[in-house]
Design a protein around this motif. Structure first.
Motif, PDB file in Angstrom:
ATOM      1  N   PHE A 116      25.036  39.297  43.242  1.00  0.00           N
ATOM      2  CA  PHE A 116      25.921  39.169  42.071  1.00  0.00           C
ATOM      3  C   PHE A 116      27.138  38.328  42.397  1.00  0.00           C
ATOM      4  O   PHE A 116      27.624  37.564  41.566  1.00  0.00           O
ATOM      5  N   LYS A 117      27.635  38.453  43.654  1.00  0.00           N
ATOM      6  CA  LYS A 117      28.765  37.603  44.045  1.00  0.00           C
ATOM      7  C   LYS A 117      28.365  36.126  43.948  1.00  0.00           C
ATOM      8  O   LYS A 117      29.165  35.266  43.598  1.00  0.00           O
ATOM      9  N   MET A 118      27.131  35.863  44.261  1.00  0.00           N
ATOM     10  CA  MET A 118      26.702  34.475  44.335  1.00  0.00           C
ATOM     11  C   MET A 118      26.562  33.841  42.951  1.00  0.00           C
ATOM     12  O   MET A 118      26.439  32.626  42.843  1.00  0.00           O
ATOM     13  N   GLN A 119      26.576  34.682  41.958  1.00  0.00           N
ATOM     14  CA  GLN A 119      26.563  34.117  40.608  1.00  0.00           C
ATOM     15  C   GLN A 119      27.875  33.418  40.305  1.00  0.00           C
ATOM     16  O   GLN A 119      27.971  32.603  39.396  1.00  0.00           O
ATOM     17  N   GLY A 120      28.916  33.767  41.087  1.00  0.00           N
ATOM     18  CA  GLY A 120      30.233  33.173  40.830  1.00  0.00           C
ATOM     19  C   GLY A 120      30.379  31.803  41.465  1.00  0.00           C
ATOM     20  O   GLY A 120      29.408  31.060  41.616  1.00  0.00           O
ATOM     21  N   MET A 141      36.130  40.472  52.939  1.00  0.00           N
ATOM     22  CA  MET A 141      34.973  40.677  52.060  1.00  0.00           C
ATOM     23  C   MET A 141      33.714  40.076  52.691  1.00  0.00           C
ATOM     24  O   MET A 141      32.668  40.700  52.728  1.00  0.00           O
ATOM     25  N   ASN A 142      33.913  38.864  53.242  1.00  0.00           N
ATOM     26  CA  ASN A 142      32.760  38.213  53.866  1.00  0.00           C
ATOM     27  C   ASN A 142      32.223  39.007  55.046  1.00  0.00           C
ATOM     28  O   ASN A 142      31.072  38.849  55.415  1.00  0.00           O
ATOM     29  N   THR A 192      31.526  30.894  44.646  1.00  0.00           N
ATOM     30  CA  THR A 192      31.070  30.686  46.017  1.00  0.00           C
ATOM     31  C   THR A 192      29.560  30.791  46.084  1.00  0.00           C
ATOM     32  O   THR A 192      28.976  31.741  45.593  1.00  0.00           O
ATOM     33  N   LYS A 193      28.961  29.793  46.705  1.00  0.00           N
ATOM     34  CA  LYS A 193      27.517  29.828  46.833  1.00  0.00           C
ATOM     35  C   LYS A 193      27.095  30.182  48.256  1.00  0.00           C
ATOM     36  O   LYS A 193      25.977  30.604  48.486  1.00  0.00           O
ATOM     37  N   PHE A 199      28.399  32.131  51.845  1.00  0.00           N
ATOM     38  CA  PHE A 199      29.392  32.997  52.477  1.00  0.00           C
ATOM     39  C   PHE A 199      29.288  32.853  53.977  1.00  0.00           C
ATOM     40  O   PHE A 199      28.186  32.893  54.535  1.00  0.00           O
ATOM     41  N   PHE A 258      24.552  43.272  46.087  1.00  0.00           N
ATOM     42  CA  PHE A 258      25.969  43.002  45.861  1.00  0.00           C
ATOM     43  C   PHE A 258      26.269  41.516  46.032  1.00  0.00           C
ATOM     44  O   PHE A 258      26.909  40.877  45.186  1.00  0.00           O
ATOM     45  N   PHE A 259      25.752  40.964  47.129  1.00  0.00           N
ATOM     46  CA  PHE A 259      25.997  39.536  47.352  1.00  0.00           C
ATOM     47  C   PHE A 259      25.266  38.668  46.336  1.00  0.00           C
ATOM     48  O   PHE A 259      25.727  37.579  46.006  1.00  0.00           O
TER      49      PHE A 259
END
Lengths: 628, 498
Positions: free
Chosen positions: A57-61, A1-2, A63-64, A66, A54-55
């Motif tokens: 929104f991922k960063m809302q989780g 993913m990264n 993992t801060k 990547f 996309f990232f």
């Protein structure tokens, strides 16, 4: 993913390659339809933008940050340097606005360049530039960053001298490249110092940040200054700013993308990225802030006396960059980056609006030959008004919040001189921007029956989007005193380790008021002088500022002339008379010996056999003696 | 363990291919192109067989009952055989055009070619001196005939006879040396000679040392080192281009393949006796080759003369073996690859150009060549750069390893001499580049037209050369220099397997 991080860079890079190859195909073999170039060129930044979102929104989780390590690139003395990428809040922030503004500028350029023969080539450079810029931002260490750093420099060179038939453009390109190389030298020196002193456990930001407290402060100061020299080159600060005004030789979208919105901010980004270094050496930071302040005022002064619309904007870019350096120099990284962000919108808008005016007026760049555009192009009038208000810092336009935050920081840190510089620049900014605005849109125009060149939709639509952006993006950083949350500040909180400001709300309001007042003063003077400007009389600009304070001439005398004399000495005396003479004579000697040697090459087999046996005899005799 | 046959199958394939082509030669229906493809088929099969256990360390005596332990199959022989096969394959691929265009080549030529290759491969597999001699003579005899194959050209016949006479003398020396060694040690097997040296005091191995001297003379002759280098220019010049390329790149590799095994397995303990001699030989080889190359006007003779200089470089690494065995040996192996690629490319391109127009022979004939044939000129420049050892080509990496090995072993002075010779070499290599690019064309009308596949393979070689120079820094997944070097180290290790 990264691994998706890489695709943010790879997509523009790939599309650049496709564009380059198809352009070559197009000129050599068979014409490729323009729509093909457009489709590829415009979709690449969009794809990167979507990946960025996309990232986001991922960063809302959880993992801060990547990381993605592609492969080992180099190994130096057992220290591995990986081709690795890092996406954190800062780089994502940069990626988002660069791809977004970049995308709009790509669309704009597709209209602006539509009749150009080098359409494919232009977008090849453009996408390559975007890829380099993204590599610069997503790199996980200084060395990878440097690849992108050089890449943007190269693309900038290629794009400035895009119309290479004109020698002046070539010279402008060369100037940009050389000035940047001077900066790069500083960057390399800084990087080497870091590698030597702090690169023991890895040459990426994470490891550097861990190691750097162990390095003596004076060494760190050198490293910090050397790196900042690199930033001076890229971000056009005194004394390496001379290339930026000349860089306006390139097509206007280039000025918008490279010399306003993205590349020139690389220096600011770099300082923010190395915040772990600059936090430890506040005196270097202060030096940076002063360089920024002086550059800012200096550029604003020059801008007041320019006639070329693009040059005015170029100097205003330099001036705004000065603001950013005041902020990052004082450790207020998030404020500086906030200004980078808003500046990207309104400056891109200014350039693109100016480009639209230039196109509409059949490539006229002198503002005193424009005039009366208000009725002829109302759309341009509105977008330019918005952009001008934004750059002058009139609330609620974008520039107000970011500029205010910077000045507030300077004031709060009791750097009143810096603050004063900032305010003076604000007055001047308002003055020269509205001077431009009034002359272009209100000035009694010279040539009434001039027919405007029609503007394509692809030119106008991005302008509207950016205009909306220039109005509203400031609210993303709305300060708490005005009831906002300062979202940008929160997002970049890692880079804003600023001590709480010891400024009361009253002072904050007063400062804001003062800023607005400063802008209004500038606007008022411009109004007085230029609102009813008669363009039918000749306007000539004289004086020190109009001649850019003779900096170019000074550099010519101090650096270029002695350099030329030295190289002439080396070329004519050292090389021709000494080195060449030695080399030529010795080569003649060699050839003489060679002739002699070749006599042994008599083509006589008996003689060859004799030499063989002779050789063997010598060998055996030697051994008989040795083995005794 | 694989069946024994698999280990010798590559040799069998190549040998069988030679016999088959010989049997086919009476049939006039077999064209040159068909014969070339038959030869290619067998060589490709043989190459493929070396790849089945490429990364695993092994050393095995196939059919130990039948052959005794005369031939061995290990990583070392596999590595060298792969180099030899690659050289042979490229020679055929690039040479087909030449063979077709020039009179006098027949199916037998390819048969001889495979026999010669068979001899060379046997040479690197052999672990017994008589076998070595047989292998050497198989390879050499085939080469003598190949050189003189165009019987109607006096130049070819002269070169062929000269090489035959001198080669026979050197073969006689080899036999004499073997006899001395046998007289001393009662064995001709390479590993047992080593054991004998270990178990006996130095005073008992005098005769052996003299014997090795004779073998070294043969070695120096075959690789064209001073004072046995005279034949090289005449023979290389007299031979057809593809054969010259084959000799310069491939045969030299085979000879080094044998001598390295001989030295590393047997003579490690006493090799330093030759150091002084070698020192002088290297200096004179470098000097002689450089002086000779600098005055040549014909490109073919220049390349021949410069091959003497390259022999000098190789010997620099060779002398370092006794101190830094592994790195020196692997640097020799690597340099052989680099040199074989560069010279193969240069000779191949010249053969291609000259097969169409016979006028381009000297430097002067290449005036302005870049304006007529930009791609060919670019490829030629790549080969020249690589031969001169300019960074970003494989030739640079090869030289780099050699000089590093020399400095690590304390032969700094030799490394300096090698670098000086490189300076001189820039003169004669870059002269061609300069003439191609910077001088106006004298004769514009003689333009070879591009056809056939040869230019593409030459192009591939030039790409490999550049890839070898910069590849690993660009994309690490794809095998490049590091891979070749790792394989060379593995080959070295397999020699130590008991």
């Amino acid at each position: 993913m990264n691994s998706l991080i890489v695709f943010i860079i790879l997509i523009p890079l790939l599309s650049a390659s496709v564009l380059g190859l198809s352009y070559m195909y197009s000129i050599k073999i068979q014409k490729v339809p323009r729509v093909f170039f457009t489709a590829i060129a415009v979709s690449a930044p969009l794809a990167s933008l979507l990946l960025g979102v996309f990232f986001f929104f991922k960063m809302q989780g959880e993992t801060k940050v990547f990381y993605y390590r592609a492969y080992k690139w180099l190994s130096i003395d057992g220290r591995d340097i990986d081709m690795a990428f890092m996406l954190d809040a800062l780089s994502l922030f940069m990626v988002l606005f660069i791809t977004f503004v970049g995308w709009l500028i790509h669309i704009y350029a597709s209209g602006y360049m539509r009749d150009d023969d080098g359409y494919g080539k232009f977008f090849f450079y453009f996408n390559l530039f975007l890829a380099s810029m993204l590599l610069l931002i997503l790199a996980d260490g200084p060395l990878i960053m440097f690849i992108g750093w050089e890449g943007v420099g190269l693309c900038s060179y290629l794009l400035i001298s895009f119309y290479f038939e004109d020698e002046g453009n070539l010279k402008a390109g060369n100037k940009a490249f050389i000035a940047n190389r001077v900066g790069d030298f500083g960057f390399i020196v800084g990087m080497s110092i870091l590698f030597f002193y702090a690169g023991t456990y890895g040459f990426d930001y994470v490891h550097l940040a861990q190691e750097i407290p162990k390095v003596p402060t004076d060494i760190l100061s050198y490293a910090g200054i050397a790196l900042f020299v690199g930033a001076m080159g890229k971000s056009a600060q005194i004394p390496l700013f001379v290339w930026l005004p000349d860089a306006m030789a390139g097509p206007t979208p280039v000025s918008a993308l490279i010399h306003a919105a993205t590349m020139v901010t690389a220096g600011v980004y770099m300082v923010a990225r190395f915040h772990f270094l600059y936090d430890l050496v506040p005196h270097v930071g202060l030096y940076i802030a002063y360089v920024g302040a002086v550059s800012s005022l200096f550029a604003a002064l020059i801008a007041c006396w320019q006639k070329d619309i693009k040059k005015i904007l170029a100097y205003s870019t330099m001036s705004q960059l000065g603001y950013m350096f005041i902020a990052v120099g004082l450790g207020a990284y998030s404020s500086g980056l906030f200004h980078v962000f808003t500046h990207a919108f309104f400056k891109a808008l200014l350039f693109m609006g100016a480009g639209a005016i230039i196109i509409a007026l059949h490539h006229e760049q002198d503002i005193f030959k424009m005039g009366g555009m208000r009725h002829k192009a109302p759309m341009l009038f509105f977008v330019m008004l918005i952009a001008t208000l934004a750059i002058c810092g009139i609330p609620p336009f974008a520039g107000f919040f970011s500029k205010d935050e910077i000045l507030l920081q300077a004031f709060a840190k009791q750097e009143y001189l810096l603050w004063l510089f900032g305010v003076l620049t604000a007055v001047l900014t308002a003055y020269y921007m509205f001077r431009l605005f009034f002359i272009v849109f209100y000035g009694s125009h010279v040539n009434t029956e001039r027919v405007l060149h029609p503007l394509h939709k692809s030119i106008t639509y991005p302008l509207i989007v950016l205009a909306v952006g220039s109005i509203f993006v400031g609210f993303l950083g709305l300060p708490q005193v005005l009831g906002g949350d300062n979202l940008i500040g929160q997002w970049l909180h890692d880079f804003a380790q600023v001590k709480p400001l010891h400024v009361g709300h009253t002072t904050e309001f007063m400062l804001m008021g003062l800023n607005v007042l400063a802008a209004c003063v500038g606007i008022f003077i411009a109004y007085k002088k230029f609102f009813t400007c008669d363009l039918s009389i000749e306007h000539t600009m004289r004086g020190w500022a109009a001649d850019k304070f003779y900096v170019d001439e000074l550099y010519e005398k101090i650096f270029i002339q002695p350099y030329k004399i030295l190289s002439q000495f080396i070329g004519n005396v050292l090389d021709l008379k000494i080195i060449d003479a030695v080399v030529m004579n010795s080569s003649l000697g060699f050839i003489k010996v060679g002739r002699f040697v070749s006599r042994m090459q008599s083509a006589n087999t008996n003689f060859y056999a004799l030499m063989m046996i002779g050789g063997l005899s010598v060998l055996c005799t030697y051994f008989l003696i040795v083995l005794e | 363990m694989y069946p024994d046959f698999l280990y010798i199958a590559p040799l069998v394939f190549v040998g069988f291919g030679g016999i088959l082509l010989m049997l086919l030669s009476p049939f006039k229906q077999i064209t040159i192109r068909m014969a070339a493809f038959i030869a290619l088929f067998f060589m490709l099969c043989a190459t493929g067989l070396y790849f089945y256990n490429i990364s695993e360390l092994y050393s095995y005596y196939p059919y130990a009952q039948t052959f005794g332990s005369m031939i061995v199959a290990d990583n070392y022989s596999a590595y060298f055989s792969t180099i030899l096969l690659a050289g042979a394959i490229f020679t055929i691929l690039i040479g087909v055009h030449y063979f077709e265009k020039n009179r006098g080549f027949t199916t037998e030529f390819f048969s001889l070619f495979l026999f010669s290759l068979f001899g060379m491969m046997l040479l690197v597999h052999a672990t017994e001196l008589i076998t070595v001699l047989i292998a050497l003579e198989i390879a050499s005899l085939s080469l003598y005939v190949m050189i003189g194959f165009q019987k109607h050209l006096d130049k070819r016949m002269e070169a062929s006879f000269r090489y035959l006479v001198l080669g026979s003398i050197s073969g006689a020396f080899f036999l004499l040396g073997t006899a001395f060694i046998y007289a001393n040690t009662q064995t001709t097997k390479i590993s047992q000679i080593g054991i004998f040296i270990q178990n006996n005091p130095q005073s008992d191995v005098m005769l052996l040392i003299m014997g090795v001297c004779f073998i070294f003379i043969t070695f120096l002759f075959k690789i064209a080192a001073f004072p046995l280098q005279n034949w090289a220019i005449d023979v290389y010049d007299g031979a057809p281009y593809p054969v010259t390329a084959f000799m310069a790149g491939t045969f030299k590799a085979a000879i080094f393949g044998f001598i390295l095994r001989f030295v590393l397995v047997d003579l490690e303990l006493i090799i330093d006796f030759w150091d002084n001699i070698l020192y002088v030989v290297i200096l004179l080889t470098l000097l002689y080759g450089s002086f000779l190359a600098i005055i040549q006007q014909s490109l073919k003779r220049m390349l021949a003369a410069s091959s003497i200089v390259h022999t000098g470089y190789l010997l620099i690494a060779f002398i370092s073996i006794d101190i830094t065995g592994k790195s020196a040996a692997s640097s020799i192996i690597f340099y052989l690859v680099a040199y074989f690629l560069s010279s193969m490319g240069a000779f191949g391109l010249l053969s291609y150009i000259s097969s169409d127009d016979k006028v381009r022979i000297t430097y002067e004939d290449f005036r302005g060549f870049a304006h007529i044939r930009p791609y060919m000129a670019a490829m030629m420049s790549v080969f020249m750069l690589s031969l001169a050892g300019i960074p970003s080509t494989i030739g640079f990496i090869g030289k780099f390893y050699i000089f590093v090995a020399a400095i690590e072993s304390g032969y700094t002075l030799l490394a300096v001499f090698g670098i000086l010779a490189t300076f001189v070499s820039i003169y004669y290599y870059f002269r061609l580049i300069a003439i191609m690019y910077f001088y106006p064309s004298a004769k514009m009308q003689d333009v070879p037209t591009l056809h056939g596949m040869a230019p593409y393979f030459i192009g591939i070689i030039s790409l490999i050369i550049i890839w070898g120079g910069i590849g690993n820094t660009l994309i690490t997944y794809f095998p490049g220099v590091d891979f070749l070097m790792d394989m060379a180290r593995l080959a070295y290790d397999s020699l130590q397997v008991k």
